[in-house]
Design a protein around this motif. Structure first.
Motif, PDB file in Angstrom:
ATOM      1  N   TYR A  44       5.537 -14.666 -27.175  1.00 58.05           N
ATOM      2  CA  TYR A  44       4.590 -14.862 -26.070  1.00 58.05           C
ATOM      3  C   TYR A  44       4.299 -13.518 -25.416  1.00 58.05           C
ATOM      4  CZ  TYR A  44       2.418 -17.836 -22.463  1.00 58.05           C
ATOM      5  OH  TYR A  44       1.538 -18.479 -21.650  1.00 58.05           O
ATOM      6  N   ARG A  82       0.794 -22.512 -22.112  1.00 56.18           N
ATOM      7  CA  ARG A  82       2.157 -22.672 -21.611  1.00 56.18           C
ATOM      8  C   ARG A  82       2.776 -23.985 -22.084  1.00 56.18           C
ATOM      9  NH1 ARG A  82       4.025 -19.425 -17.480  1.00 56.18           N
ATOM     10  NH2 ARG A  82       5.175 -21.131 -16.539  1.00 56.18           N
ATOM     11  N   TYR A 104       7.713 -18.966 -31.646  1.00 61.55           N
ATOM     12  CA  TYR A 104       6.563 -18.178 -31.205  1.00 61.55           C
ATOM     13  C   TYR A 104       6.996 -16.957 -30.406  1.00 61.55           C
ATOM     14  CZ  TYR A 104       7.540 -20.256 -26.690  1.00 61.55           C
ATOM     15  OH  TYR A 104       8.165 -20.625 -25.539  1.00 61.55           O
ATOM     16  N   ARG A 115      12.763 -20.641 -31.763  1.00 58.06           N
ATOM     17  CA  ARG A 115      12.082 -19.345 -31.642  1.00 58.06           C
ATOM     18  C   ARG A 115      10.875 -19.241 -32.547  1.00 58.06           C
ATOM     19  NH1 ARG A 115      18.214 -17.356 -31.045  1.00 58.06           N
ATOM     20  NH2 ARG A 115      18.247 -17.483 -28.803  1.00 58.06           N
ATOM     21  N   LYS A 135      12.903 -17.297 -21.190  1.00 58.20           N
ATOM     22  CA  LYS A 135      12.916 -18.688 -21.638  1.00 58.20           C
ATOM     23  C   LYS A 135      12.279 -18.793 -23.027  1.00 58.20           C
ATOM     24  CE  LYS A 135      12.035 -23.320 -20.034  1.00 58.20           C
ATOM     25  NZ  LYS A 135      11.136 -24.190 -19.267  1.00 58.20           N
ATOM     26  N   THR A 136      11.223 -17.994 -23.266  1.00 52.37           N
ATOM     27  CA  THR A 136      10.597 -18.054 -24.591  1.00 52.37           C
ATOM     28  C   THR A 136      11.560 -17.560 -25.675  1.00 52.37           C
ATOM     29  OG1 THR A 136       9.600 -15.842 -24.619  1.00 52.37           O
ATOM     30  CG2 THR A 136       8.324 -17.583 -23.571  1.00 52.37           C
ATOM     31  N   TYR A 137      12.532 -16.738 -25.289  1.00 50.77           N
ATOM     32  CA  TYR A 137      13.550 -16.306 -26.257  1.00 50.77           C
ATOM     33  C   TYR A 137      14.693 -17.309 -26.347  1.00 50.77           C
ATOM     34  CZ  TYR A 137      11.375 -11.718 -25.470  1.00 50.77           C
ATOM     35  OH  TYR A 137      10.504 -10.687 -25.339  1.00 50.77           O
ATOM     36  N   ASN A 138      14.601 -18.377 -25.562  1.00 53.31           N
ATOM     37  CA  ASN A 138      15.689 -19.342 -25.473  1.00 53.31           C
ATOM     38  C   ASN A 138      16.998 -18.646 -25.076  1.00 53.31           C
ATOM     39  OD1 ASN A 138      16.823 -21.879 -25.576  1.00 53.31           O
ATOM     40  ND2 ASN A 138      17.370 -21.701 -27.750  1.00 53.31           N
ATOM     41  N   LYS A 147      21.305  -9.167 -18.661  1.00 52.93           N
ATOM     42  CA  LYS A 147      20.232  -8.299 -19.155  1.00 52.93           C
ATOM     43  C   LYS A 147      19.098  -8.142 -18.154  1.00 52.93           C
ATOM     44  CE  LYS A 147      21.238  -9.189 -23.967  1.00 52.93           C
ATOM     45  NZ  LYS A 147      21.934  -7.902 -24.186  1.00 52.93           N
ATOM     46  N   ARG A 180       7.219  -6.242 -28.893  1.00 48.55           N
ATOM     47  CA  ARG A 180       8.400  -7.019 -28.508  1.00 48.55           C
ATOM     48  C   ARG A 180       8.250  -8.474 -28.968  1.00 48.55           C
ATOM     49  NH1 ARG A 180       9.308  -7.201 -22.183  1.00 48.55           N
ATOM     50  NH2 ARG A 180       7.333  -8.287 -22.416  1.00 48.55           N
ATOM     51  N   LEU A 191      15.333  -6.229 -26.797  1.00 46.87           N
ATOM     52  CA  LEU A 191      15.784  -7.303 -25.900  1.00 46.87           C
ATOM     53  C   LEU A 191      15.833  -8.675 -26.578  1.00 46.87           C
ATOM     54  CD1 LEU A 191      16.515  -8.261 -22.959  1.00 46.87           C
ATOM     55  CD2 LEU A 191      14.076  -8.637 -22.651  1.00 46.87           C
ATOM     56  N   PRO A 192      14.717  -9.159 -27.161  1.00 49.50           N
ATOM     57  CA  PRO A 192      14.819 -10.470 -27.829  1.00 49.50           C
ATOM     58  C   PRO A 192      15.783 -10.444 -29.011  1.00 49.50           C
ATOM     59  CG  PRO A 192      12.684  -9.448 -28.254  1.00 49.50           C
ATOM     60  CD  PRO A 192      13.343  -8.637 -27.194  1.00 49.50           C
ATOM     61  N   ALA A 196       6.175 -24.565 -24.289  1.00 49.52           N
ATOM     62  CA  ALA A 196       7.188 -25.385 -23.601  1.00 49.52           C
ATOM     63  C   ALA A 196       7.579 -24.792 -22.255  1.00 49.52           C
ATOM     64  CB  ALA A 196       8.421 -25.612 -24.469  1.00 49.52           C
ATOM     65  N   LEU A 197       6.655 -24.030 -21.642  1.00 54.34           N
ATOM     66  CA  LEU A 197       6.904 -23.541 -20.288  1.00 54.34           C
ATOM     67  C   LEU A 197       6.361 -24.542 -19.269  1.00 54.34           C
ATOM     68  CD1 LEU A 197       5.981 -19.772 -20.813  1.00 54.34           C
ATOM     69  CD2 LEU A 197       8.274 -20.743 -20.605  1.00 54.34           C
ATOM     70  N   ARG A 220      10.453 -24.003 -29.229  1.00 58.60           N
ATOM     71  CA  ARG A 220      10.900 -22.866 -28.413  1.00 58.60           C
ATOM     72  C   ARG A 220      12.331 -22.499 -28.784  1.00 58.60           C
ATOM     73  NH1 ARG A 220      13.904 -22.284 -23.819  1.00 58.60           N
ATOM     74  NH2 ARG A 220      14.110 -24.524 -23.480  1.00 58.60           N
ATOM     75  N   LYS A 221      13.172 -23.557 -28.926  1.00 52.09           N
ATOM     76  CA  LYS A 221      14.579 -23.290 -29.232  1.00 52.09           C
ATOM     77  C   LYS A 221      14.763 -22.721 -30.627  1.00 52.09           C
ATOM     78  CE  LYS A 221      16.546 -26.314 -25.807  1.00 52.09           C
ATOM     79  NZ  LYS A 221      16.520 -27.724 -25.426  1.00 52.09           N
ATOM     80  N   GLU A 261      18.547  -8.666 -29.310  1.00 46.75           N
ATOM     81  CA  GLU A 261      19.927  -8.769 -28.805  1.00 46.75           C
ATOM     82  C   GLU A 261      20.240 -10.213 -28.439  1.00 46.75           C
ATOM     83  OE1 GLU A 261      20.169  -6.163 -25.453  1.00 46.75           O
ATOM     84  OE2 GLU A 261      19.821  -4.379 -26.665  1.00 46.75           O
ATOM     85  N   ILE A 262      19.289 -10.838 -27.735  1.00 46.07           N
ATOM     86  CA  ILE A 262      19.521 -12.206 -27.282  1.00 46.07           C
ATOM     87  C   ILE A 262      19.671 -13.147 -28.476  1.00 46.07           C
ATOM     88  CG2 ILE A 262      18.417 -14.156 -26.110  1.00 46.07           C
ATOM     89  CD1 ILE A 262      17.291 -12.040 -24.128  1.00 46.07           C
ATOM     90  N   MET A 263      18.905 -12.872 -29.540  1.00 48.60           N
ATOM     91  CA  MET A 263      18.947 -13.760 -30.704  1.00 48.60           C
ATOM     92  C   MET A 263      20.050 -13.389 -31.678  1.00 48.60           C
ATOM     93  SD  MET A 263      14.861 -14.137 -31.244  1.00 48.60           S
ATOM     94  CE  MET A 263      13.830 -14.645 -29.867  1.00 48.60           C
ATOM     95  N   PHE A 270      10.760 -10.499 -33.652  1.00 54.97           N
ATOM     96  CA  PHE A 270      11.681 -11.478 -34.255  1.00 54.97           C
ATOM     97  C   PHE A 270      10.983 -12.414 -35.236  1.00 54.97           C
ATOM     98  CE2 PHE A 270      10.421 -12.546 -29.974  1.00 54.97           C
ATOM     99  CZ  PHE A 270       9.947 -13.842 -30.065  1.00 54.97           C
TER     100      PHE A 270
END
Lengths: 279, 288
Positions: A103, A72, A101, A99, B189-192, B201, A170, A122-123, A76-77, A96-97, A125-127, A174
């Protein structure tokens, strides 16, 4: 420093060599203390470790040894209280920012209201990947985890093992070079786990990713890893780092070979030594 | 078919109890009449017959209420001032408007509460306090204040019904929007992911089952609010007006018919929300 020596003309070439040699993860004297209601818990003490590109590193130890906490920290958790930690030469938060890795958690954690394909998107779309690209990537990673044709199913229509494969897909979608897995097969039965281990090795060989893998199963750690990090609790620390001599090609019956048994023995010794001072 | 037997059994039990209670409660009047007329004490069968169809019974019998319901809905033009369809619609329109306002307000407050620490600490106590005040006490104040602002009729009633219905929505939505576990939040959070992405979402879809549970409570509360809002206005129109005028003139049959009309409207709306819930959750893949 090496770049300075190379001068401007050799810069591009030198940079490449540096990147190839540069560690993906570099931890130096990492310390982490949690403040809880009944006193502070020393989760990590003086942890130093280097992971190079393309390695498959397992973290093994009893619960409370800090293996998940260390993973973690890389993601960066969690934030270490002392020491230095770099991921791809950046701080974990920068990594982390950017992207860096993917997890995978112990539970698949798929959204029940999304199909398998929707979950993998999902990732993406977010990215901010465009739709065509999303579709392409979903197809590709579904094939990687051998779930081709299951994209339109909802999570509850799949078995636990298939759900976990979808969650790996998932994390792969990316194209992060680093895959962090926190006991991903811990909740699955032995037969499914064996199969997923075999598939994971194939996937690792095909994608050439660097993998950090937390487990509490000795055979799993020995079977999968190029490097096994043995940890022990109170305070969480590294007691042994074993570089596996096993070949990259590993059929399941390699587990009956002498080398395999020897490494497993050394891991067990390391775990026992770590327990010596508090039994 | 298997479900219908227990349902009918319960209904039959209620009807029998109701008739029994009607005989008991209405018999006093029968004995009283007999004494006044100087007649001899009536027999039990006479008493039972006499309690079945009184004009102003203490407790109207089921068939009286049913007949009144039938007469004032099907048996009458809906434009008539005595039609329960007309009065029901007046109440229903205020209920729906109030429900919309209350739900909107409830969702907004919930979103504020989960995103803003100050709101988290301060809104809930006020929301709870607002529900401890008897609505019957505050409804006339709202009517008077709004009237002085030039608002009459539908809107004040809708606001009273919103006052009752926002609360279950706030409570349910705060719980629902906070329902994703730590692992789900860590994953994002891992996806920022931004807070907005996490909201749309993850949090909103997760809250849907909670929202529908709240809406069912909220719509019933809305109806109560609309009816209560009709009482202080001088019984012009609406189910509340029917209740009030019924009690002015001792028309117990009319009161009970209006009560049942309100119950039927409420049940209909709850069933409607249930259907929408089932459809939505099914489309989301959350019902197997």
């Amino acid at each position: 420093m090496m770049r300075d020596l190379a001068g401007p003309e050799g810069d591009g070439l030198m940079k490449d060599t540096i990147n190839a040699a540069a560690p993906v993860i570099e931890a130096r004297n990492l310390d982490l203390t949690f403040d809880t209601a009944d006193g502070s818990v020393h989760a990590l003490k003086d942890v130093s470790l280097t992971i190079s590109k393309g390695e498959f590193v397992s973290f093994i130890g009893p619960s409370g040894c800090g293996k998940t906490t260390f993973l973690r920290c890389i993601a960066a958790l969690e934030t270490p209280t002392a020491g230095t930690l770099t991921v791809n030469g950046m701080t974990p938060d920068e990594a982390r920012k950017s992207r860096a890795y993917g997890y995978v958690f112990q539970a698949a954690g798929l959204y029940p209201w999304r199909t398998i394909a929707g979950n993998i998107k999902l990732p993406l779309e977010i990215m901010g990947f465009d739709r065509a690209e999303q579709e392409k990537r979903v197809e590709r990673v579904l094939e990687l985890v051998e779930l081709k044709g299951f994209g339109k199913k909802f999570p509850w229509q799949l078995s636990g093992g298939m759900q976990q494969r979808a969650s790996i897909a998932r994390a792969l979608a990316f194209d992060a070079d680093l895959l962090l897995m926190d006991e991903p097969f811990g909740a699955l039965d032995e037969i499914v786990r064996d199969r997923l281990n075999e598939e994971l090795l194939k996937l690792w060989a095909r994608t050439e990713k660097t993998i950090g893998f937390v487990t509490h199963s000795i055979p799993e750690a020995v079977y999968l890893s190029t490097k096994i990090v043995v940890m022990s609790p109170r305070p969480g620390r590294i007691t042994d780092v074993i570089d596996s001599p096993l070949p990259k090609e590993r059929p399941l019956d390699i587990r009956d070979s002498r080398e395999f048994i020897e490494i497993a023995h050394r891991v067990r010794e390391g775990l026992r030594a770590g327990h010596g001072d508090d039994v | 078919m298997r479900n219908i037997v227990p349902i009918l059994t319960v209904v039959a039990a209620i009807v029998i109890l109701w008739y029994g209670a009607a005989v008991k409660l209405n018999s006093a009047w029968v004995y009283d009449q007999a004494t006044r007329a100087g007649a001899k004490v009536p027999s039990f069968s006479q008493v039972v017959t006499e309690t079945m169809n009184q004009e102003r019974p203490v407790l109207p019998t089921p068939h009286q209420v049913t007949a009144e319901l039938w007469k004032s809905t099907v048996g009458m033009a809906i434009t008539s001032k005595r039609s329960l369809v007309y009065h029901g619609w007046v109440t229903l329109s205020a209920t729906l408007l109030g429900f919309a306002i209350g739900t909107g307000l409830g969702v907004l407050l919930a979103v504020g509460i989960i995103h803003n620490r100050a709101m988290d600490m301060s809104v809930m106590p006020w929301a709870i306090a607002s529900q401890t005040i008897p609505i019957l006490a505050i409804a006339p104040m709202i009517i008077v204040v709004l009237n002085s602002l030039g608002l009459q009729g539908l809107v004040p009633k809708a606001i009273i019904s919103a006052y009752l219905s926002f609360f279950p929505v706030v409570v349910g939505m705060v719980k629902g929007l906070r329902s994703p576990d730590q692992m789900q939040l860590d994953l994002l959070k891992t996806y920022n992911a931004s807070a907005a992405a996490a909201f749309w979402k993850l949090r909103v879809p997760s809250s849907m089952p909670y929202l529908f549970a709240s809406l069912k409570v909220g719509i019933a509360a809305s109806l109560v609010g609309a009816i209560v809002g009709e009482l202080p206005t001088g019984a012009v129109a609406g189910l509340g007006a029917r209740l009030l005028s019924g009690s002015y003139y001792g028309q117990t049959v009319q009161i009970w018919a209006a009560l049942f009309a309100a119950a039927i409207v409420a049940a209909g709306m709850v069933i409607l929300i249930g259907v929408i819930e089932k459809g939505t959750l099914k489309r989301m893949g959350m019902v197997r």
